[in-house]
Design a protein around this motif. Structure first.
Motif, PDB file in Angstrom:
ATOM      1  N   ALA A  95      82.867 -11.446 -28.531  1.00 46.67           N
ATOM      2  CA  ALA A  95      82.101 -11.897 -29.701  1.00 46.67           C
ATOM      3  C   ALA A  95      82.820 -13.017 -30.442  1.00 46.67           C
ATOM      4  O   ALA A  95      82.181 -13.958 -30.938  1.00 46.67           O
ATOM      5  CB  ALA A  95      81.849 -10.713 -30.632  1.00 46.67           C
ATOM      6  N   THR A  98      82.205 -16.093 -28.329  1.00 41.29           N
ATOM      7  CA  THR A  98      80.804 -16.489 -28.220  1.00 41.29           C
ATOM      8  C   THR A  98      80.187 -16.874 -29.555  1.00 41.29           C
ATOM      9  O   THR A  98      79.443 -17.856 -29.650  1.00 41.29           O
ATOM     10  CB  THR A  98      79.973 -15.351 -27.592  1.00 41.29           C
ATOM     11  OG1 THR A  98      80.558 -14.976 -26.339  1.00 41.29           O
ATOM     12  CG2 THR A  98      78.530 -15.780 -27.377  1.00 41.29           C
ATOM     13  N   TYR A  99      80.486 -16.085 -30.611  1.00 43.37           N
ATOM     14  CA  TYR A  99      79.821 -16.285 -31.893  1.00 43.37           C
ATOM     15  C   TYR A  99      80.671 -16.996 -32.939  1.00 43.37           C
ATOM     16  O   TYR A  99      80.163 -17.809 -33.715  1.00 43.37           O
ATOM     17  CB  TYR A  99      79.374 -14.930 -32.474  1.00 43.37           C
ATOM     18  CG  TYR A  99      78.522 -14.101 -31.549  1.00 43.37           C
ATOM     19  CD1 TYR A  99      77.382 -14.628 -30.950  1.00 43.37           C
ATOM     20  CD2 TYR A  99      78.847 -12.778 -31.266  1.00 43.37           C
ATOM     21  CE1 TYR A  99      76.592 -13.865 -30.097  1.00 43.37           C
ATOM     22  CE2 TYR A  99      78.063 -11.998 -30.422  1.00 43.37           C
ATOM     23  CZ  TYR A  99      76.940 -12.556 -29.837  1.00 43.37           C
ATOM     24  OH  TYR A  99      76.171 -11.802 -29.008  1.00 43.37           O
ATOM     25  N   TYR A 100      81.971 -16.686 -32.962  1.00 42.70           N
ATOM     26  CA  TYR A 100      82.797 -17.143 -34.086  1.00 42.70           C
ATOM     27  C   TYR A 100      83.413 -18.523 -33.856  1.00 42.70           C
ATOM     28  O   TYR A 100      83.432 -19.356 -34.774  1.00 42.70           O
ATOM     29  CB  TYR A 100      83.892 -16.114 -34.369  1.00 42.70           C
ATOM     30  CG  TYR A 100      84.674 -16.406 -35.632  1.00 42.70           C
ATOM     31  CD1 TYR A 100      84.112 -16.203 -36.884  1.00 42.70           C
ATOM     32  CD2 TYR A 100      85.989 -16.879 -35.564  1.00 42.70           C
ATOM     33  CE1 TYR A 100      84.823 -16.460 -38.040  1.00 42.70           C
ATOM     34  CE2 TYR A 100      86.707 -17.143 -36.717  1.00 42.70           C
ATOM     35  CZ  TYR A 100      86.120 -16.934 -37.954  1.00 42.70           C
ATOM     36  OH  TYR A 100      86.827 -17.196 -39.093  1.00 42.70           O
ATOM     37  N   ASP A 114      77.427  -9.221 -35.701  1.00 40.77           N
ATOM     38  CA  ASP A 114      77.215  -9.468 -34.267  1.00 40.77           C
ATOM     39  C   ASP A 114      77.926  -8.409 -33.419  1.00 40.77           C
ATOM     40  O   ASP A 114      77.380  -7.933 -32.412  1.00 40.77           O
ATOM     41  CB  ASP A 114      77.720 -10.867 -33.894  1.00 40.77           C
ATOM     42  CG  ASP A 114      76.851 -11.973 -34.473  1.00 40.77           C
ATOM     43  OD1 ASP A 114      75.641 -11.738 -34.632  1.00 40.77           O
ATOM     44  OD2 ASP A 114      77.391 -13.068 -34.761  1.00 40.77           O
TER      45      ASP A 114
END
Length: 536
Positions: A95, A98-100, A114
Motif C-alpha cells: 500500500a 502503490t498509494y502513498y 487504503d
C-alpha cells in the motif's frame, strides 16, 4: 525477520564485538582448527569471559569470520523485529508503494483507509495507525520526497558536503544541454519548425560563457563537440560574421570539463578527442543535479531571457496561459543564435554576478594575463577529432558531399590510385570547406570547387536542396544550392514584420539583388535543364 545490519547495532556493543574479534582473530590465525587449553585460558582472561563463552565465540567466529557473530544479543526483541504477521506486513508495504509514494501526495489518513480496505478484503484485522506510521518512518526520506515530488524536502535531505570551486580560469569548464523555451521559424517560409536545443559551456572560476552551440537537432556528440570547439578557439571572426562588436576574449583548452552522464558525453570519439588534447572528463553522478549547479543556473538565466521573445513557451503551461507560442514564433535559428550571443557578451558578461560580486568579464581580464593560453599543438588534428564524418569516394572531379563539390590540389596525386573510400570530416556550421583523410593518413583541407561561392551551413544546404526538389528540379548543382541559400538569407530583414506579413497572405517585396558575384540567370529559359560545366 532478518538479523540487524551492522549500522543498527548499539555503539557500545559493536566496539566490544570488535575487541573480541581482534583477540580471537590472532588465535585463529596462529592455530589450526584446534585451540590449546592455554590459548583458551588466555582468551578467557583477556575477554573476561568464561571458558564456555570463549568456546562458543570461537565456534561462531570460525563459522562466519565476522564481527557481527560476536555481538552480544540483548534480551527482548531483536533490532528491527516486527511483531506483525507476514500477511499484514506485506499489505502495508504494498500500500505504501502503490498509494502513498505517488506525485498526488496522498495523506497518511488516506493511506490508513487504503490499508484497512485491503486488509478487510483479505479477511484480516487492520493494523493500528501507529503501526502504519512506524512503517512510514522506515521509508527513506529522499526516496519518499522524490516519488511524491516534494522537491524542497528532497533538497533538504540531500547531503552537499562541499561546493565546486576552481582556483584559476579554465581549470574547470561545465557543459550541458537544454531544449530552448522558444519556437523558431524557417528562414524562407517563416513557418514554425520547432524548438532548438542549446548547448552551453561555462568557466567555473570566472563564470564566463566559454562557448555555445544552437541546433534543431537533439543533444548529441556533435552538439557537444561543436560547443567545445567554439569554447577553445578565438571568437573574433565568429563575432564579426554576426556583426557583434563587444569582446568575447575566452579561448584555450580547459584542464577539466564537467558533463552529465548522457550517452553523447560518453561517446568514444568525444572521450578520445579530449584525452588526446589533455582534457580530463568528470561525469556527473546519476541523479545528482547539484553537481552541475553552476551551468544549470546559467541555463536558467538564458531561458529567462528568451521568455521576453515572440514564440516563447514560458517554461510551463501555467505561465503560458492562452498564449500560443507556435503562432507567435517569429525568429529564425540564425536570428536566435545572434540574439543569444548578444545577450552573453552584453548583458551577462558585463553584469555583476551574485557569486563573484563582479562582472565575469572583469574577473577574466584580471587573470587572463597570468595564465598561459593553452591551445592544441596540432590545431587541425584537434579540430577534426570533434567533427562529424562520412566516407566518400574521390572522383576525378573531387569530393562530393551533400551535393556540394570540394577540391584540393593535394588530392590530385590520389585520383585513380585507389578505390578505397576516404574519410571526410565536415563542420555543419560552415560547409565551405571539408577535411579529407588521404590514403597516407594525413588530413588535407578541401574547399568549394567553385571558389566564388559563399559559405553556408549544412542546414541551409539541406533546406535549399529540399526547396529545389519541391520545385521539380531534376538536377541539383553546387551553384544552385548556394545561390538558393543566399536568397533565403536575403528574405530575412525584419523577422517579426515579415512573418506577420507572410501569414496574412500579403506579398513581401523582395529587395533588389546584385548578381554580379554569382552571375545572372536573366535570359535563360529555366524550364529546360542547363548542364553546369563543372558538374559534367
Amino acid at each position: 525477520m532478518s538479523d540487524p545490519l551492522p549500522e543498527e547495532i548499539d555503539d557500545a556493543l559493536w566496539q566490544e564485538a570488535c575487541r573480541r574479534a581482534d583477540a580471537i582473530r590472532k588465535v585463529v590465525k596462529s592455530s589450526d582448527d584446534q585451540t590449546s587449553a592455554a590459548e583458551i585460558a588466555d582468551l578467557s582472561k583477556e575477554l573476561d569471559l568464561s571458558r564456555a563463552s570463549v568456546f562458543r565465540l570461537l565456534k561462531l567466529f570460525r563459522e562466519s569470520g565476522t564481527v557481527m557473530s560476536l555481538v552480544d544479543r540483548k534480551p527482548g526483541r531483536r533490532t528491527g523485529h516486527r511483531a506483525l504477521d507476514a500477511a499484514r506486513e506485506k499489505i502495508i508495504i504494498a500500500a505504501i508503494k502503490t498509494y502513498y509514494l505517488q506525485p498526488t501526495r496522498p495523506s497518511v489518513a488516506q493511506l490508513v483507509r487504503d490499508i484497512e480496505t485491503d486488509c478487510r478484503v483479505a479477511g484480516l484485522k487492520p493494523p493500528h495507525r501507529r503501526t502504519i506510521e512506524a512503517r512510514l518512518q522506515d521509508v527513506d526520506l529522499r526516496l519518499r520526497a522524490k516519488r511524491r515530488g516534494e522537491h524542497k524536502i528532497e533538497k533538504a535531505a540531500t547531503a552537499v558536503p562541499g561546493t565546486l570551486t576552481a582556483s584559476r580560469p579554465l581549470e574547470i569548464v561545465q557543459i550541458d544541454h537544454t531544449k530552448a523555451d522558444i519556437f523558431v521559424v524557417d528562414e524562407e517560409t517563416r513557418e514554425t519548425i520547432g524548438r532548438p536545443c542549446l548547448t552551453l559551456a561555462m568557466d567555473v572560476f570566472t563564470r564566463m560563457v566559454t562557448g555555445f552551440h544552437l541546433s534543431m537537432d537533439p543533444p548529441s556528440r556533435l552538439s557537444t563537440s561543436l560547443c567545445l570547439l567554439h569554447s577553445v578557439y578565438d571568437k573574433t571572426a565568429w563575432l564579426k560574421e554576426r556583426e557583434i562588436d563587444e569582446p568575447w576574449p575566452v579561448a584555450g583548452l580547459p584542464e577539466r570539463i564537467h558533463v552529465d552522464n548522457g550517452a553523447d558525453f560518453r561517446s568514444r570519439a568525444f572521450k578520445r578527442g579530449c584525452e588526446n588534447a589533455g582534457i580530463a572528463i568528470d561525469w556527473r553522478p546519476p541523479g545528482t543535479p547539484r553537481f552541475g549547479g553552476h551551468i544549470e543556473r546559467l541555463i536558467g538565466t538564458q531561458m529567462g531571457r528568451l521568455h521576453l521573445l515572440p514564440g516563447t513557451t514560458f517554461g510551463n503551461e501555467q505561465d503560458r496561459g492562452e498564449y500560443d507560442p507556435q503562432r507567435h514564433a517569429a525568429l529564425s535559428l540564425r536570428e536566435l543564435e545572434r540574439y543569444i550571443a548578444l545577450d552573453i557578451v552584453g548583458s551577462y558578461h558585463q553584469s555583476i554576478h551574485s557569486s563573484l560580486s563582479r562582472p565575469p568579464l572583469a574577473v577574466w581580464q584580471d587573470h587572463e594575463g597570468a595564465i598561459p593560453l593553452r591551445l592544441p599543438d596540432d590545431r587541425l588534428q584537434f579540430w577534426v577529432n570533434f567533427l562529424p564524418d562520412q566516407e566518400r569516394t574521390l572522383r576525378p572531379t573531387g569530393i562530393h558531399l551533400f551535393d556540394l563539390r570540394y577540391w584540393s590540389a593535394a588530392l590530385s596525386a590520389d585520383v585513380g590510385r585507389s578505390n578505397r573510400r576516404l574519410l571526410v570530416k565536415y563542420d555543419p556550421r560552415d560547409m565551405s570547406r571539408v577535411f579529407v583523410r588521404r590514403p597516407s593518413g594525413n588530413f588535407v583541407e578541401a574547399r568549394y570547387a567553385d571558389l566564388t561561392l559563399a559559405p553556408i551551413s549544412l542546414h541551409e544546404a539541406l533546406t535549399a536542396r529540399r526547396t529545389l526538389k519541391e520545385q521539380g528540379r531534376r538536377e541539383i548543382n553546387t551553384r544552385a544550392i548556394v545561390r538558393t541559400a543566399l536568397e533565403q538569407r536575403k528574405l530575412v530583414a525584419e523577422a517579426v514584420a515579415k512573418t506577420n506579413a507572410a501569414r496574412r497572405g500579403k506579398r513581401v517585396a523582395r529587395p533588389a539583388t546584385d548578381d554580379r558575384e554569382l552571375g545572372t540567370l536573366r535570359g535563360i529559359d529555366s524550364s529546360k535543364p542547363v548542364p553546369f560545366v563543372e558538374d559534367e
